[in-house]
Design an enzyme around this catalytic site. Sequence first.
Site, PDB file in Angstrom:
ATOM      1  NE  ARG A   1      -2.470  -0.170  -2.894  1.00  0.00           N
ATOM      2  CZ  ARG A   1      -2.107  -0.069  -4.174  1.00  0.00           C
ATOM      3  NH1 ARG A   1      -2.701  -0.802  -5.107  1.00  0.00           N
ATOM      4  NH2 ARG A   1      -1.164   0.766  -4.533  1.00  0.00           N
TER       5      ARG A   1
ATOM      6  CE1 TYR B   1      -7.718  -2.928  -3.667  1.00  0.00           C
ATOM      7  CE2 TYR B   1      -9.705  -1.629  -4.062  1.00  0.00           C
ATOM      8  CZ  TYR B   1      -9.054  -2.650  -3.395  1.00  0.00           C
ATOM      9  OH  TYR B   1      -9.726  -3.387  -2.440  1.00  0.00           O
ATOM     10  N   UNK B   2      -4.734   2.615  -6.450  1.00  0.00           N
ATOM     11  CA  UNK B   2      -3.875   3.380  -7.353  1.00  0.00           C
ATOM     12  C   UNK B   2      -2.439   3.358  -6.823  1.00  0.00           C
ATOM     13  N   GLY B   3      -1.484   3.515  -7.714  1.00  0.00           N
ATOM     14  CA  GLY B   3      -0.101   3.622  -7.288  1.00  0.00           C
ATOM     15  C   GLY B   3       0.154   4.839  -6.422  1.00  0.00           C
TER      16      GLY B   3
ATOM     17  CB  THR C   1      -3.596   4.315  -2.760  1.00  0.00           C
ATOM     18  OG1 THR C   1      -4.394   4.082  -3.929  1.00  0.00           O
ATOM     19  CG2 THR C   1      -4.479   4.187  -1.537  1.00  0.00           C
TER      20      THR C   1
END
Length: 226
Positions: free
Chosen positions: A123, A72-74, A76
């Site tokens: 994601r 859930y990271u920018g 990813t």
Amino acid sequence: MARLFRASCLLSLLLAGFIPPSQGQEKSKTDCHAGVGGTIYEYGALTIDGEEYIPFKQYAGKYILFVNVASYUGLTGQYVELNALQEELEPFGLVILGFPCNQFGKQEPGENSEILATLKYVRPGGGFTPNFQLFEKGDVNGEKEQKFYTFLKNSCPPTSELLGSPDRLFWEPMKVHDIRWNFEKFLVGPDGIPIMRWYHRTTVNSVKMDILTYMRRRAVWEAKGK
């Protein structure tokens, strides 16, 4: 006076977490220290399903790229690029290993059993499946950090002078060589010795070019040594 006022404002914003804390302070990559004691082959890790312990000596003779990952990271989206990198450079001896971690912004909150499904349906989504080995979720910094990450961090200087906003970093104690964020990368050579460390925002394409440059250079060294 205006310059001092601007600097004061920037510092205030930095402390408040409104601008990237390492802005202007980071390097895209650093070279690891010469004369490192030991090799990565002294360590290993459990696969993400918990069914197999893989000693890293299994990868002897290969280039190993260690990546701490999060769902859930920018960043990813780098998963997709890492898949492409694995496919492209596997014939040249590259192996990518991924290590889920929840210490940066709590961006890997799921259990090990949930991570692959998150990648597939959320994601990056669209049925995505990593083509490289993922291992059990664990710490890369702090009191309970995995020992091989202690080795990697001690072998390579950090890519940024600053750690980041403390309210988004979840470990203690904090040390200067700690990993700064998700998707930081370390390259280990065919002899098990760390070579390079990359800033998390360095593009995967830049990482690829650095790896290829090093591979060519090493091939020349080895040819001259014969």
